[in-house]
Design a protein around this motif. Structure first.
Motif, mmCIF file in Angstrom:
data_model
loop_
_atom_site.group_PDB
_atom_site.id
_atom_site.type_symbol
_atom_site.label_atom_id
_atom_site.label_comp_id
_atom_site.label_asym_id
_atom_site.label_seq_id
_atom_site.Cartn_x
_atom_site.Cartn_y
_atom_site.Cartn_z
ATOM 1 N N PHE A 11 0.817 -1.210 0.000
ATOM 2 C CA PHE A 11 0.000 0.000 0.000
ATOM 3 C C PHE A 11 0.856 1.267 0.000
ATOM 4 O O PHE A 11 0.600 2.216 -0.747
ATOM 5 N N LEU A 12 1.883 1.285 0.830
ATOM 6 C CA LEU A 12 2.712 2.492 0.952
ATOM 7 C C LEU A 12 3.561 2.756 -0.282
ATOM 8 O O LEU A 12 3.934 3.903 -0.551
ATOM 9 N N LYS A 13 3.871 1.734 -1.028
ATOM 10 C CA LYS A 13 4.649 1.927 -2.252
ATOM 11 C C LYS A 13 3.895 2.815 -3.227
ATOM 12 O O LYS A 13 4.498 3.621 -3.958
ATOM 13 N N LYS A 14 2.573 2.679 -3.251
ATOM 14 C CA LYS A 14 1.747 3.499 -4.143
ATOM 15 C C LYS A 14 1.485 4.879 -3.549
ATOM 16 O O LYS A 14 1.391 5.873 -4.264
ATOM 17 N N LEU A 15 1.362 4.930 -2.230
ATOM 18 C CA LEU A 15 0.954 6.166 -1.577
ATOM 19 C C LEU A 15 2.110 7.115 -1.267
ATOM 20 O O LEU A 15 1.972 8.341 -1.393
ATOM 21 N N SER A 16 3.235 6.571 -0.874
ATOM 22 C CA SER A 16 4.338 7.380 -0.350
ATOM 23 C C SER A 16 4.920 8.413 -1.315
ATOM 24 O O SER A 16 5.226 9.534 -0.885
ATOM 25 N N PRO A 17 5.122 8.100 -2.596
ATOM 26 C CA PRO A 17 5.769 9.090 -3.466
ATOM 27 C C PRO A 17 5.082 10.450 -3.476
ATOM 28 O O PRO A 17 5.751 11.490 -3.387
ATOM 29 N N GLY A 18 3.756 10.460 -3.591
ATOM 30 C CA GLY A 18 3.034 11.727 -3.600
ATOM 31 C C GLY A 18 3.160 12.466 -2.281
ATOM 32 O O GLY A 18 3.350 13.692 -2.247
ATOM 33 N N PHE A 19 3.066 11.734 -1.181
ATOM 34 C CA PHE A 19 3.201 12.356 0.139
ATOM 35 C C PHE A 19 4.627 12.846 0.362
ATOM 36 O O PHE A 19 4.840 13.937 0.908
ATOM 37 N N LYS A 20 5.589 12.067 -0.049
ATOM 38 C CA LYS A 20 6.994 12.456 0.121
ATOM 39 C C LYS A 20 7.301 13.739 -0.645
ATOM 40 O O LYS A 20 8.096 14.576 -0.197
ATOM 41 N N ALA A 21 6.646 13.905 -1.790
ATOM 42 C CA ALA A 21 6.868 15.093 -2.619
ATOM 43 C C ALA A 21 6.094 16.309 -2.106
ATOM 44 O O ALA A 21 6.219 17.408 -2.660
ATOM 45 N N GLY A 22 5.286 16.107 -1.057
ATOM 46 C CA GLY A 22 4.545 17.219 -0.482
ATOM 47 C C GLY A 22 3.146 17.398 -1.015
ATOM 48 O O GLY A 22 2.496 18.416 -0.752
ATOM 49 N N PHE A 23 2.663 16.412 -1.776
ATOM 50 C CA PHE A 23 1.347 16.533 -2.414
ATOM 51 C C PHE A 23 0.311 15.578 -1.818
ATOM 52 O O PHE A 23 -0.651 15.213 -2.489
#
Length: 303
Positions: free
Chosen positions: A177-189
């Protein structure tokens, strides 16, 4: 001699982690694979081909336990009629193949343990706390899970202890689940989906695999067990916690439900709805969750 555990879906996110747990606990591990893979000192690979209804019978006959994790990803592609059929068949067909080998050879396993999902309770958001006794919903997820679990009943009819693990969202390092979710959150979005009030029953990968291990080792475990943390986590809670761990406060507006339905179609129900799910039954068997706090679980996964 070490007891052997045969895994379907052994090369996936959960299967890979479970393989390590099993080896660390003294089991030998076999994995069914669609491609030719070389055996290692710790893992034996056997060929199967669902498209042609083929399975290497030796894999089943060698096994003391079978753990069934295989299945197409629920949110990988849009839910066309063809995709829905694939989602169901990819879960049921492996059980049918295994059952045929067991019956043909009068082979008794110590246990057959199959994944299932809390989706059986339906894409619904309300204040009910679902237990293993709660009725299944008649939407796509509910019906799929019902048929998935019913397929395992054929294994039970052979006199084999059968366990069904209803799993929520699995949190793990660099996958799932986090593999899909984390990139956007990590980028601040990072943002909140729909109202954000929909519950997200979750479990850390370590706890999930230890539940599978307990289901193997504890002969009194039989039937259906939920595998989730009951802490009232909602989409909003998770989103805000994840953003906070990345060092910011969510600033983007919520994504309206109608937008998600427009882009995801029927599949949007997976992210727009969710219920609370109790894991009291597995805890009564003495299982203790290591990760019961969402922030601690997410921190571990992101470390």
């Amino acid at each position: 001699m070490a007891k052997n555990v045969l895994l379907t879906g052994g090369s996936g996110f959960i299967g890979s982690y479970l393989t390590k747990v099993l080896i660390d606990n003294g089991f030998s591990v076999s994995v069914l694979s669609r491609s030719d893979r070389k055996n290692t000192d710790l893992i034996t690979f056997y060929k199967w081909d669902l498209e042609h209804n083929y399975i290497d019978e030796e894999a089943v006959l060698k096994a003391d336990y079978i753990v069934h994790l295989a299945g197409e990803g629920i949110v990988e592609k849009s839910w066309t009629t063809k995709r829905k059929k694939a989602l169901l068949e990819s879960r049921i067909q492996p059980i049918d193949l295994i059952y045929a080998v067991l019956k043909k050879n009068n082979k008794l396993l110590d246990a057959f343990i199959s994944a299932s999902a809390v989706g059986i309770y339906g894409a619904v958001t309300n204040e009910e706390i679902c237990t293993e006794e709660s009725p299944a919903e008649n939407d796509f997820l509910g019906i799929t899970c019902q048929k998935w679990e019913a397929a395992s009943d054929k294994i039970t009819s052979l006199g084999i202890r059968t366990v069904k693990i209803r799993t929520g969202i699995v949190l793990g390092r660099k996958d799932g689940f986090l593999k899909k979710l984390s990139p956007g959150f990590k980028a601040g979005f990072g943002t909140i989906l729909g109202t954000g009030k929909q519950y997200l029953p979750w479990i850390h990968i370590e706890d999930l695999c230890n539940i599978y291990l307990k289901a193997i080792q504890d002969e009194q475990i039989n039937g259906i067990y939920n595998a989730t943390v009951l802490d009232n986590t909602s989409n909003e809670t998770l989103s805000k916690t994840l953003a906070n761990l990345y060092g910011y406060t969510i600033w983007l507006p919520k994504i309206p439900a109608f937008v998600l339905r427009l882009f995801l179609g029927e599949m949007s129900q997976v992210v727009l709805n969710g219920q609370r799910v109790s894991s009291e039954k597995i805890k009564q068997r003495g299982f203790k969750f290591r990760f019961k706090n969402l922030e601690a679980a997410l921190s571990d996964c992101l470390s």
